[in-house]
Design an enzyme around this catalytic site. Structure first.
Site, PDB file in Angstrom:
ATOM      1  N   THR A  15       0.629  -1.147   0.500  1.00 24.56           N
ATOM      2  CA  THR A  15       0.320   0.075  -0.239  1.00 24.56           C
ATOM      3  C   THR A  15       0.912   1.570  -0.103  1.00 24.56           C
ATOM      4  O   THR A  15      -0.276   2.443  -0.668  1.00 24.56           O
ATOM      5  CB  THR A  15      -1.189  -0.014   1.035  1.00 24.56           C
ATOM      6  OG1 THR A  15      -1.592  -1.180   1.131  1.00 24.56           O
ATOM      7  CG2 THR A  15      -1.932   1.485   1.444  1.00 24.56           C
ATOM      8  N   SER A  61       1.881  -7.161  -0.271  1.00 27.62           N
ATOM      9  CA  SER A  61       2.190  -8.475   0.141  1.00 27.62           C
ATOM     10  C   SER A  61       1.857 -10.689   0.609  1.00 27.62           C
ATOM     11  O   SER A  61       2.391 -10.897   1.331  1.00 27.62           O
ATOM     12  CB  SER A  61       2.892  -7.950   1.683  1.00 27.62           C
ATOM     13  OG  SER A  61       1.924  -8.143   2.671  1.00 27.62           O
ATOM     14  N   THR A  94       1.973  -4.524   4.597  1.00 25.24           N
ATOM     15  CA  THR A  94       1.979  -4.673   5.377  1.00 25.24           C
ATOM     16  C   THR A  94       1.225  -5.671   6.211  1.00 25.24           C
ATOM     17  O   THR A  94       1.000  -6.385   7.302  1.00 25.24           O
ATOM     18  CB  THR A  94       0.493  -3.676   7.117  1.00 25.24           C
ATOM     19  OG1 THR A  94      -0.575  -3.155   5.560  1.00 25.24           O
ATOM     20  CG2 THR A  94       0.963  -2.131   6.286  1.00 25.24           C
ATOM     21  N   ASP A  95       0.487  -6.470   5.001  1.00 22.27           N
ATOM     22  CA  ASP A  95      -0.466  -7.564   5.596  1.00 22.27           C
ATOM     23  C   ASP A  95       0.511  -9.003   6.334  1.00 22.27           C
ATOM     24  O   ASP A  95       0.064  -9.534   7.040  1.00 22.27           O
ATOM     25  CB  ASP A  95      -1.258  -8.443   4.489  1.00 22.27           C
ATOM     26  CG  ASP A  95      -2.536  -7.446   4.189  1.00 22.27           C
ATOM     27  OD1 ASP A  95      -2.699  -6.879   4.825  1.00 22.27           O
ATOM     28  OD2 ASP A  95      -2.891  -7.646   3.194  1.00 22.27           O
TER      29      ASP A  95
HETATM   30  N1  DAS Z   1      -2.393  -4.507   0.076  1.00 20.37           N
HETATM   31  C1  DAS Z   1      -1.487  -5.167   0.950  1.00 20.37           C
HETATM   32  C2  DAS Z   1      -0.387  -5.773   1.016  1.00 20.37           C
HETATM   33  O1  DAS Z   1       0.698  -5.716   0.716  1.00 20.37           O
HETATM   34  C3  DAS Z   1      -2.223  -4.101   2.206  1.00 20.37           C
HETATM   35  C4  DAS Z   1      -0.801  -2.996   2.621  1.00 20.37           C
HETATM   36  O2  DAS Z   1       0.273  -3.357   1.802  1.00 20.37           O
HETATM   37  O3  DAS Z   1      -0.830  -2.511   4.122  1.00 20.37           O
HETATM   38  O4  DAS Z   1       0.284  -6.128   2.092  1.00 20.37           O
END
Ligand code: DAS
Length: 327
Positions: A15, A61, A94-95
């Site tokens: 993100t 991710s 973040t995932d």
């Molecule tokens: N799209 C998700 C990821 O890439 C969420 C994020 O990045 O916050 O993990």
């Protein structure tokens, strides 16, 4: 470290590099913005660091793979020996950031800071947190006292150790929590406070990066579950399993009976919890059945640690428990 440190930025997407195309759109695409954009913005804001970018991936991710983990690990490892690099920042979705952070923490030395950073709002959202988190990560990576703390995550003005970090909210810029240590410092683009001294100065990589990632399923507990909830996860080559149990790593008797059978056959069974926070300590049943208690690690990170241990030939219960006990 020189007055203006040389920082290598390894970009993977997420993100933080995502765009929606309109601030009014609900959905967005991760990994759309090149790392040069962040480097340019940091330069325009007068950040005193020499930033060099390298794209490892441009993805959400949720799609991370062992191959990308290996590319990240190898790039960090090479940078550790490169006198032209003082610190490393990894931009990441973040995932699964907590899994990547722990994996790198377990398999890299601590002589240079490694900072993972992400964002909860895409780059073109109103009030995006990406550039602030990025500048905070640069601030941390530039600090002379940052090495010797293992891999760190920087989110919402907090520095969280890889071992402690987890995503605890689905949305919101304060999505990350640390446990047992909430955070090891606070940071803004203009300030930095560490809560204590580096605890891992000069530490070598504790484990080899896995040549292959062993199959380690997570069995998620639910009321009324039966043996097949375990059996459907098993393959011939399964030598480890993580229970995401109730409360303190609990499960129905029928499940513990099945897990005890597997442990007796040499499968390493780690009891973790589906609950967001808290320790899972050893109980008498762990000695009885040869289970391991996940202690402060949640199921996803317990799985990473178990995969690393198995790949390093460590499967004896007391040795596995010692690795879960050691920070
Ligand atoms: N799209 C998700 C990821 O890439 C969420 C994020 O990045 O916050 O993990």
């Amino acid at each position: 470290m020189s007055a203006a440190p040389n920082i290598l930025i390894l970009a993977t997407g997420g993100t933080i590099a995502g765009t929606a195309g309109s601030a009014l759109k609900r959905d967005y695409r991760p990994g759309q913005i090149g790392i040069e954009s962040f480097i340019g913005q940091a330069g325009a804001l007068g950040v005193a660091a020499n930033l060099t970018g390298r794209e490892i991936a441009a993805m959400g991710s949720e799609d991370i793979t062992p191959e990308i983990w290996r590319a990240l690990h190898d790039a960090c490892d090479a940078a550790m020996d490169d006198s032209q690099v003082d610190a490393i920042i990894i931009t990441h979705g973040t995932d699964t950031a907590e899994e990547t952070a722990l994996l790198l923490d377990l398999t890299l030395p601590t002589n240079k800071p490694i900072v993972l950073v992400g964002a909860m709002r895409p780059a073109d959202a109103v009030g995006t947190d990406g550039i602030r988190n990025f500048l905070n990560a640069v601030r941390v990576a530039s600090d002379a006292d940052a090495a010797g703390r293992g891999v760190m995550m920087v989110m919402s003005d907090r520095i969280i150790s890889a071992r402690d970090a987890r995503k605890a909210k689905t949305t919101g810029t304060d999505a990350f929590k640390g446990f047992p240590r909430d955070s090891i410092g606070t940071v803004t683009p203009s300030s930095l406070d560490w809560f204590g001294e580096p605890w891992a100065k000069g530490r070598a990589a504790r484990f080899d990066f896995p040549a292959a990632f062993p199959h380690v399923p997570i069995c998620h507990a639910y009321a009324g579950m039966q043996r097949d909830a375990v059996d459907c996860l098993l393959r011939e080559e399964t030598h480890g399993l993580v229970l995401a149990g109730f409360g303190e790593g609990n499960a129905p008797r029928v499940i513990f009976d099945r897990l005890a059978e597997l442990a007796a056959k040499g499968v390493v069974v780690v009891r973790a919890s589906r609950v967001d926070e808290g320790l899972v300590d050893r109980l008498p049943m762990d000695d009885e059945h040869g289970f391991v208690a996940a202690r402060g690690l949640g199921p996803a990170k317990a799985r990473i640690l178990l995969q690393v241990l198995l790949a390093n030939g460590i499967s004896e219960m007391s040795e596995v428990q010692a690795a879960f006990d050691t920070r």
